[in-house]
Design a protein around this motif. Structure first.
Motif, PDB file in Angstrom:
ATOM      1  N   ASN A   3       0.837  -1.196   0.000  1.00 21.07           N
ATOM      2  CA  ASN A   3       0.000   0.000   0.000  1.00 21.07           C
ATOM      3  C   ASN A   3       0.878   1.255   0.000  1.00 21.07           C
ATOM      4  N   SER A   4       0.276   2.426  -0.102  1.00 18.25           N
ATOM      5  CA  SER A   4       1.050   3.665  -0.233  1.00 18.25           C
ATOM      6  C   SER A   4       1.861   3.984   1.023  1.00 18.25           C
ATOM      7  N   LYS A   9       7.250   4.468   3.487  1.00 25.44           N
ATOM      8  CA  LYS A   9       8.236   4.077   4.502  1.00 25.44           C
ATOM      9  C   LYS A   9       9.472   3.483   3.843  1.00 25.44           C
ATOM     10  N   SER A  10       9.254   2.639   2.857  1.00 23.32           N
ATOM     11  CA  SER A  10      10.364   2.008   2.153  1.00 23.32           C
ATOM     12  C   SER A  10      11.223   3.055   1.441  1.00 23.32           C
ATOM     13  N   LYS A  11      10.585   4.010   0.820  1.00 25.10           N
ATOM     14  CA  LYS A  11      11.303   5.078   0.126  1.00 25.10           C
ATOM     15  C   LYS A  11      12.106   5.915   1.127  1.00 25.10           C
ATOM     16  N   TYR A  12      11.507   6.260   2.244  1.00 30.34           N
ATOM     17  CA  TYR A  12      12.191   7.028   3.293  1.00 30.34           C
ATOM     18  C   TYR A  12      13.397   6.250   3.814  1.00 30.34           C
ATOM     19  N   ASN A  13      13.180   4.976   4.141  1.00 32.88           N
ATOM     20  CA  ASN A  13      14.266   4.165   4.683  1.00 32.88           C
ATOM     21  C   ASN A  13      15.415   4.024   3.693  1.00 32.88           C
ATOM     22  N   SER A  14      15.121   3.845   2.423  1.00 33.03           N
ATOM     23  CA  SER A  14      16.182   3.674   1.433  1.00 33.03           C
ATOM     24  C   SER A  14      16.993   4.958   1.248  1.00 33.03           C
ATOM     25  N   LYS A  15      16.391   6.101   1.489  1.00 32.36           N
ATOM     26  CA  LYS A  15      17.107   7.377   1.375  1.00 32.36           C
ATOM     27  C   LYS A  15      17.896   7.719   2.636  1.00 32.36           C
ATOM     28  N   ASN A  16      17.494   7.196   3.790  1.00 32.89           N
ATOM     29  CA  ASN A  16      18.063   7.636   5.060  1.00 32.89           C
ATOM     30  C   ASN A  16      18.868   6.593   5.828  1.00 32.89           C
ATOM     31  N   TYR A  17      18.834   5.345   5.384  1.00 37.12           N
ATOM     32  CA  TYR A  17      19.533   4.287   6.110  1.00 37.12           C
ATOM     33  C   TYR A  17      20.301   3.405   5.147  1.00 37.12           C
TER      34      TYR A  17
END
Length: 66
Positions: A3-4, A9-17
């Motif tokens: 879902n969106s 969350k996945s997009k945020y995590n991939s950019k920040n971790y």
């Protein structure tokens, strides 16, 4: 299909971790988890992050102090 909220969350995590697997002998697993629990760490991740930071700090201080 994700879902969106999950996608966000996945997009945020991939950019920040930065994620990376750690390979550890299986016989060390129980001792490590027991140590983590007995010493008040919230998670294996918290322990690893603290250990990395402490090692970096020690090694950087060695270079500065020598």
């Amino acid at each position: 299909m994700a879902n969106s909220a999950t996608k966000a969350k996945s997009k945020y995590n991939s950019k920040n971790y930065y994620r990376f697997p750690i390979t550890l002998p299986i016989e060390k697993k129980d001792n490590l988890l027991e140590f983590i629990n007995q010493n008040g760490y919230k998670s294996l991740n918290e322990f690893v992050v603290i250990a990395i930071n402490e090692k970096l700090e020690r090694d950087n201080n060695k270079e500065v102090n020598t």
